[in-house]
Enzyme design. Sequence first.
Site, PDB file in Angstrom:
ATOM      1  N   SER A   1      -4.561  25.504 -16.588  1.00  0.00           N
ATOM      2  CA  SER A   1      -5.168  24.628 -15.409  1.00  0.00           C
ATOM      3  C   SER A   1      -6.726  24.887 -15.407  1.00  0.00           C
ATOM      4  O   SER A   1      -7.424  25.674 -15.553  1.00  0.00           O
ATOM      5  CB  SER A   1      -4.528  25.109 -14.199  1.00  0.00           C
ATOM      6  OG  SER A   1      -5.300  24.829 -12.997  1.00  0.00           O
TER       7      SER A   1
ATOM      8  N   TYR B   1      -3.146  31.883  -8.074  1.00  0.00           N
ATOM      9  CA  TYR B   1      -2.602  30.959  -8.937  1.00  0.00           C
ATOM     10  C   TYR B   1      -3.716  30.683 -10.379  1.00  0.00           C
ATOM     11  O   TYR B   1      -3.213  31.037 -11.413  1.00  0.00           O
ATOM     12  CB  TYR B   1      -2.351  29.574  -8.450  1.00  0.00           C
ATOM     13  CG  TYR B   1      -2.022  28.653  -9.366  1.00  0.00           C
ATOM     14  CD1 TYR B   1      -0.921  28.622 -10.148  1.00  0.00           C
ATOM     15  CD2 TYR B   1      -2.903  27.305  -9.512  1.00  0.00           C
ATOM     16  CE1 TYR B   1      -0.486  27.453 -11.207  1.00  0.00           C
ATOM     17  CE2 TYR B   1      -2.618  26.576 -10.582  1.00  0.00           C
ATOM     18  CZ  TYR B   1      -1.298  26.656 -11.604  1.00  0.00           C
ATOM     19  OH  TYR B   1      -1.241  25.814 -12.443  1.00  0.00           O
TER      20      TYR B   1
ATOM     21  N   LYS C   1      -3.057  32.051 -14.552  1.00  0.00           N
ATOM     22  CA  LYS C   1      -3.318  31.220 -15.752  1.00  0.00           C
ATOM     23  C   LYS C   1      -4.682  31.877 -16.492  1.00  0.00           C
ATOM     24  O   LYS C   1      -4.355  31.835 -17.854  1.00  0.00           O
ATOM     25  CB  LYS C   1      -3.839  29.858 -15.115  1.00  0.00           C
ATOM     26  CG  LYS C   1      -2.642  29.019 -14.761  1.00  0.00           C
ATOM     27  CD  LYS C   1      -1.569  28.452 -15.628  1.00  0.00           C
ATOM     28  CE  LYS C   1      -0.377  27.959 -15.000  1.00  0.00           C
ATOM     29  NZ  LYS C   1       0.585  27.792 -15.714  1.00  0.00           N
TER      30      LYS C   1
HETATM   31  C1  UD1 Z   1      -4.383  21.193  -6.924  1.00  0.00           C
HETATM   32  C2  UD1 Z   1      -4.714  22.876  -6.944  1.00  0.00           C
HETATM   33  C3  UD1 Z   1      -4.856  22.991  -8.416  1.00  0.00           C
HETATM   34  C4  UD1 Z   1      -3.787  22.349  -9.362  1.00  0.00           C
HETATM   35  C5  UD1 Z   1      -3.661  21.123  -9.108  1.00  0.00           C
HETATM   36  C6  UD1 Z   1      -2.569  20.614  -9.821  1.00  0.00           C
HETATM   37  C7  UD1 Z   1      -5.476  23.424  -4.926  1.00  0.00           C
HETATM   38  C8  UD1 Z   1      -6.561  24.139  -3.905  1.00  0.00           C
HETATM   39  N1  UD1 Z   1      -5.651  23.265  -5.986  1.00  0.00           N
HETATM   40  O1  UD1 Z   1      -5.887  20.763  -7.082  1.00  0.00           O
HETATM   41  O2  UD1 Z   1      -5.018  24.449  -8.457  1.00  0.00           O
HETATM   42  O3  UD1 Z   1      -4.299  22.720 -10.634  1.00  0.00           O
HETATM   43  O4  UD1 Z   1      -3.472  20.731  -7.778  1.00  0.00           O
HETATM   44  O5  UD1 Z   1      -2.307  19.110  -9.589  1.00  0.00           O
HETATM   45  O6  UD1 Z   1      -4.290  23.294  -4.273  1.00  0.00           O
HETATM   46  N2  UD1 Z   1      -5.999  16.035  -0.018  1.00  0.00           N
HETATM   47  C9  UD1 Z   1      -5.844  15.568   1.040  1.00  0.00           C
HETATM   48  N3  UD1 Z   1      -4.698  15.657   1.641  1.00  0.00           N
HETATM   49  C10 UD1 Z   1      -3.501  16.150   1.049  1.00  0.00           C
HETATM   50  C11 UD1 Z   1      -3.631  16.702  -0.037  1.00  0.00           C
HETATM   51  C12 UD1 Z   1      -4.772  16.512  -0.824  1.00  0.00           C
HETATM   52  O7  UD1 Z   1      -6.609  15.039   1.471  1.00  0.00           O
HETATM   53  O8  UD1 Z   1      -2.420  16.143   1.943  1.00  0.00           O
HETATM   54  C13 UD1 Z   1      -7.230  16.058  -0.699  1.00  0.00           C
HETATM   55  C14 UD1 Z   1      -7.792  17.352  -1.153  1.00  0.00           C
HETATM   56  O9  UD1 Z   1      -8.387  17.757  -0.369  1.00  0.00           O
HETATM   57  C15 UD1 Z   1      -8.524  16.893  -2.727  1.00  0.00           C
HETATM   58  C16 UD1 Z   1      -7.462  15.923  -3.129  1.00  0.00           C
HETATM   59  O10 UD1 Z   1      -7.018  15.215  -2.279  1.00  0.00           O
HETATM   60  O11 UD1 Z   1      -9.645  16.295  -2.273  1.00  0.00           O
HETATM   61  C17 UD1 Z   1      -6.561  16.227  -4.322  1.00  0.00           C
HETATM   62  O12 UD1 Z   1      -5.879  17.468  -3.636  1.00  0.00           O
HETATM   63  P1  UD1 Z   1      -4.494  18.135  -4.488  1.00  0.00           P
HETATM   64  O13 UD1 Z   1      -3.941  16.877  -5.093  1.00  0.00           O
HETATM   65  O14 UD1 Z   1      -3.988  18.994  -3.842  1.00  0.00           O
HETATM   66  O15 UD1 Z   1      -5.290  18.835  -5.930  1.00  0.00           O
HETATM   67  P2  UD1 Z   1      -6.277  19.896  -6.154  1.00  0.00           P
HETATM   68  O16 UD1 Z   1      -6.693  20.296  -4.796  1.00  0.00           O
HETATM   69  O17 UD1 Z   1      -7.556  19.179  -6.593  1.00  0.00           O
END
Ligand code: UD1
Length: 282
Positions: free
Chosen positions: A70, A94, A98
């Site tokens: 990842s 996590y 990895k």
């Molecule tokens: C997350 C994981 C990462 C993993 C990846 C797999 C975390 C901190 N990191 O990455 O380790 O490899 O998923 O896909 O969880 N967001 C919102 N509302 C939500 C969900 C997300 O605003 O309900 C925003 C987040 O702040 C971020 C973006 O959407 O800016 C993407 O979030 P997410 O899909 O959770 O991915 P990552 O955080 O990048």
Amino acid sequence: IKGDIRDRDILKKIFKYQSIKSVIHFAGLKAVGEAEKFPIKYYENNVLGSLNLFHEMELAEVKTIVFSSSATVYGKHTKNKYDEDTPTRPINVYGRTKHIVENILRDIKKSDDNWSIGLLRYFNPVGAHASGIIGENPKEKPNNLLPYISQVAAGLREKLFIFGNDYPTSDGTGRRDYIHIEDLSSAHIKTLYLIQNTKNKLFTLNLGTGKSHSVFEMINQFEEVSGKEIPFQVVDRRPGDLAEFYADASKAEKLLDWKANRSVKEMCEDTWRWQKNNFFNK
Ligand code: UD1
């Protein structure tokens, strides 16, 4: 064969009774928040489970493996574009699981040059199979953005919570490199082919599109393809989130003769087709 990677006996039987040439290792737990609460469970599944597998592979003389890693292994940096030489310093449990497994595989390779190893660092995998049959249905509240948006569009959740709109990005929301799972999957096949046919190799490759998209861009795209409105509420930043990061995927593109071509529109269309066909509240 349905089994548990922590169960050495099952692994032993699989390698004994099946004719196995190579392994693609996806068996891991992947929820960042859950890993902070249950580190033992995560180290046991992701690290100990992997060690069991490598041990049985060695005994069976199967020494070709693609490992699902990842971009989380990179952790926090001042630049947004990560190439494979970006220092790895994971900031959560996590990511550390990895990172540890990557290092175990590097050590194995150092000790025995007959191993062929592909370490694939995924950015943000999303989407579903274009058939609408295979997709992601989180058991509990989705942790990740696209499954959450999709459940809101399907009427299963009231609204999306946006984790911060005060980041130093184009529209204040987090920007990520979303990659369609079918592009991701084709990179695995190509990696497998490459390591099977080029002996004595170890590759670390970023898998992403090389472009980032904001939360609002994802919402707008999903609204367009689904014809549904996605109500949202901006809340505090999620601890540990970064403003923006995306892949420098040029190494994988060159080495594998591959490119993640599917657009954000296709990612949303395929997610929506799967959601609509399977879990939809009329
Ligand atoms: C997350 C994981 C990462 C993993 C990846 C797999 C975390 C901190 N990191 O990455 O380790 O490899 O998923 O896909 O969880 N967001 C919102 N509302 C939500 C969900 C997300 O605003 O309900 C925003 C987040 O702040 C971020 C973006 O959407 O800016 C993407 O979030 P997410 O899909 O959770 O991915 P990552 O955080 O990048």
